[in-house]
Design an enzyme around this catalytic site. Structure first.
Site, mmCIF file in Angstrom:
data_model
loop_
_atom_site.group_PDB
_atom_site.id
_atom_site.type_symbol
_atom_site.label_atom_id
_atom_site.label_comp_id
_atom_site.label_asym_id
_atom_site.label_seq_id
_atom_site.Cartn_x
_atom_site.Cartn_y
_atom_site.Cartn_z
ATOM 1 N N LYS A 58 -4.623 -8.478 -6.356
ATOM 2 C CA LYS A 58 -5.825 -8.763 -5.570
ATOM 3 C C LYS A 58 -6.964 -7.812 -5.983
ATOM 4 O O LYS A 58 -6.724 -6.630 -6.238
ATOM 5 C CB LYS A 58 -5.455 -8.545 -4.097
ATOM 6 C CG LYS A 58 -6.554 -8.733 -3.094
ATOM 7 C CD LYS A 58 -6.023 -8.466 -1.685
ATOM 8 C CE LYS A 58 -6.309 -7.043 -1.251
ATOM 9 N NZ LYS A 58 -7.167 -6.899 -0.092
ATOM 10 N N LYS A 99 0.821 -1.215 0.000
ATOM 11 C CA LYS A 99 0.000 0.000 0.000
ATOM 12 C C LYS A 99 0.853 1.262 0.000
ATOM 13 O O LYS A 99 0.474 2.259 -0.605
ATOM 14 C CB LYS A 99 -0.955 0.000 1.203
ATOM 15 C CG LYS A 99 -2.079 -1.007 1.029
ATOM 16 C CD LYS A 99 -3.227 -0.752 1.966
ATOM 17 C CE LYS A 99 -4.389 -1.676 1.598
ATOM 18 N NZ LYS A 99 -5.526 -1.537 2.462
ATOM 19 N N LYS A 107 -10.772 -2.514 -3.224
ATOM 20 C CA LYS A 107 -11.606 -1.306 -3.302
ATOM 21 C C LYS A 107 -10.841 -0.139 -3.889
ATOM 22 O O LYS A 107 -11.406 0.743 -4.509
ATOM 23 C CB LYS A 107 -12.066 -0.870 -1.906
ATOM 24 C CG LYS A 107 -12.909 -1.861 -1.161
ATOM 25 C CD LYS A 107 -13.407 -1.222 0.137
ATOM 26 C CE LYS A 107 -13.834 -2.261 1.136
ATOM 27 N NZ LYS A 107 -12.714 -2.702 2.007
HETATM 28 N N1 AQP Z 1 -9.569 -9.846 -3.081
HETATM 29 C C1 AQP Z 1 -9.965 -10.441 -1.957
HETATM 30 N N2 AQP Z 1 -10.179 -11.782 -1.938
HETATM 31 C C2 AQP Z 1 -10.595 -12.408 -0.795
HETATM 32 N N3 AQP Z 1 -10.839 -11.746 0.360
HETATM 33 C C3 AQP Z 1 -10.635 -10.412 0.368
HETATM 34 N N4 AQP Z 1 -10.784 -9.481 1.322
HETATM 35 C C4 AQP Z 1 -10.463 -8.263 0.832
HETATM 36 N N5 AQP Z 1 -10.108 -8.365 -0.442
HETATM 37 C C5 AQP Z 1 -10.193 -9.689 -0.774
HETATM 38 C C6 AQP Z 1 -11.228 -9.779 2.680
HETATM 39 O O1 AQP Z 1 -12.330 -8.941 2.964
HETATM 40 C C7 AQP Z 1 -12.316 -8.626 4.345
HETATM 41 C C8 AQP Z 1 -12.478 -7.157 4.516
HETATM 42 O O2 AQP Z 1 -11.403 -6.481 3.919
HETATM 43 P P1 AQP Z 1 -11.193 -4.951 4.221
HETATM 44 O O3 AQP Z 1 -12.167 -4.154 3.505
HETATM 45 O O4 AQP Z 1 -11.214 -4.698 5.656
HETATM 46 O O5 AQP Z 1 -9.713 -4.646 3.804
HETATM 47 P P2 AQP Z 1 -8.817 -4.980 2.598
HETATM 48 O O6 AQP Z 1 -8.354 -6.382 2.689
HETATM 49 O O7 AQP Z 1 -7.729 -3.987 2.591
HETATM 50 O O8 AQP Z 1 -9.786 -4.790 1.373
HETATM 51 P P3 AQP Z 1 -9.579 -4.029 0.042
HETATM 52 O O9 AQP Z 1 -10.785 -4.171 -0.749
HETATM 53 O O10 AQP Z 1 -8.305 -4.442 -0.601
HETATM 54 O O11 AQP Z 1 -9.516 -2.524 0.479
HETATM 55 P P4 AQP Z 1 -8.481 -1.422 0.116
HETATM 56 O O12 AQP Z 1 -8.414 -1.345 -1.356
HETATM 57 O O13 AQP Z 1 -9.059 -0.211 0.759
HETATM 58 O O14 AQP Z 1 -7.205 -1.853 0.715
HETATM 59 C C9 AQP Z 1 -11.001 -9.157 4.921
HETATM 60 O O15 AQP Z 1 -11.251 -10.372 5.594
HETATM 61 C C10 AQP Z 1 -10.171 -9.422 3.703
HETATM 62 O O16 AQP Z 1 -9.276 -10.488 3.901
#
Ligand code: AQP
Length: 336
Positions: free
Chosen positions: A198, A115, A201
């Site tokens: 991955k 990140k 968001k």
């Molecule tokens: N691509 C993914 N595949 C499987 N599981 C995923 N999770 C996130 N992306 C994937 C799981 O969703 C839960 C919540 O995630 P989060 O929103 O708290 O944080 P994150 O992992 O940082 O999600 P994003 O979408 O990637 O957000 P940004 O872009 O803001 O960093 C967690 O259990 C995570 O494992």
């Protein structure tokens, strides 16, 4: 203070529109675990602000994650759904854990490296110490199990290290060593534009992800445009080496269908991607459209959502506060 055997804590950030990765990697699994475990599901807004969030949309996104939990099938009467910033014990324990965790441990976290990228001097301190807050989220409830997507595995290992070090340093057995629950056919859903990244968001491309707020037309379009390769679907899993986009779409299909990767491969072996994508789009719409419709209905009833969050907050505080007090006593802080 009770010591639970089967208590879950997991969280989702209100940092954007929830996507298929959040749903298949986490929320869908929460639904299947709710009968067997005592569950605490948290909208982690303190984590969200580790990168800048627009104050005009954060509250709405917080309610939207709550709506997504309920619309996906989490029973708000049986489970505790609440907002992280409304339970101040998380941040208090996180500070204590900042003093337990070692710099070297945090320096190894790959999510921070991904990140922060080349910008590591300019990102927030919160983004760096994110995993100590996550440890506090879990351990303030003495949670024994944590369902997460595969991307959170390393953070959970750090939580276990923090629990162990606190227990050793203070000669206590207060904190359990929580177990990850990473399961299903889509533990790491990849971007629809690049099978090596991955689904996230924060990806600038909308076409990289399917969102729970997408219309049926959007879903169909995104799957149609999803990157694949020129080969037909393979006869077996071994023939997927070097084909991450194909592997990703097959995993998504299997997970949405509650089937297995192998079964999907045997059904589609030798078929072209146009046929497969059409069926995947139909399947995605049939599974996601009812969730989107229910989320929209709930978002028109904000007082209902807030009442769920209020009840969840009270229950969460009633469990978290005794754990915080016990922690402070162990450390040697003056008691109230
Ligand atoms: N691509 C993914 N595949 C499987 N599981 C995923 N999770 C996130 N992306 C994937 C799981 O969703 C839960 C919540 O995630 P989060 O929103 O708290 O944080 P994150 O992992 O940082 O999600 P994003 O979408 O990637 O957000 P940004 O872009 O803001 O960093 C967690 O259990 C995570 O494992």
């Amino acid at each position: 203070m009770d010591k639970p055997n089967k208590r879950i804590l997991s969280g989702v950030q209100p940092s954007g529109d929830l996507h298929l990765g959040n749903y298949l990697g986490a929320i869908k699994n929460f639904v299947s675990l709710q009968q067997e475990y005592e569950c605490f599901f948290c909208v982690v807004d303190l984590h969200a602000i580790t990168v800048w969030q627009d104050p005009n949309v954060l509250a709405n996104k917080t309610r939207e994650v709550t709506a997504a939990f309920i619309a996906s099938g989490i029973d708000p009467k049986k489970n505790n759904i609440f907002v992280q910033s409304q339970v101040p014990q998380h941040a208090q324990l996180a500070w204590i854990f900042n003093c337990v965790a070692r710099m070297g441990w945090l320096n190894r976290m790959t999510q921070f490296k991904d990140k922060a990228g080349k910008n590591s001097e300019n990102v927030s301190v919160g983004l760096f110490s994110y995993p100590t807050l996550m440890a506090a989220d879990i351990l303030i409830y003495l949670a024994t199990h944590v369902p997460v997507g595969d991307d959170q595995k390393q953070h959970l290992e750090l939580t276990r290290d923090i629990a162990q070090k606190f227990n050793n340093d203070f000669n206590t057995d207060l904190f359990p060593i929580p177990e990850p629950l990473i399961f299903g056919e889509a533990t790491r859903v990849m971007s629809l534009r690049d099978g090596s990244k991955k689904m996230s968001k924060s990806d600038p491309s909308d076409y990289s992800r399917i969102m729970l707020t997408d219309s049926a037309e959007n879903i169909i379009q995104k799957i149609k445009k999803a990157k694949t390769d020129a080969e037909p679907l393979p006869e077996n899993k071994n023939n997927l080496d070097g084909r991450p986009e194909a592997e990703n779409l097959i995993s998504i299909f299997a997970s949405l269908q509650n089937s297995s990767f192998e079964k999907v491969i045997s059904e589609y072996a030798g078929k072209d991607f146009a046929t497969f994508k059409k069926d995947l789009a139909d399947l995605s719409v049939s599974k996601l459209e009812p969730i989107t419709t229910e989320m929209n209905r709930l978002m028109n009833d904000i007082s209902y959502i807030d009442s769920i969050l209020n009840t969840g907050k009270e229950k969460a505080i009633s469990v978290a506060e005794p754990v915080l007090q016990k922690t402070k006593q162990i450390i040697g802080f003056l008691s109230k």
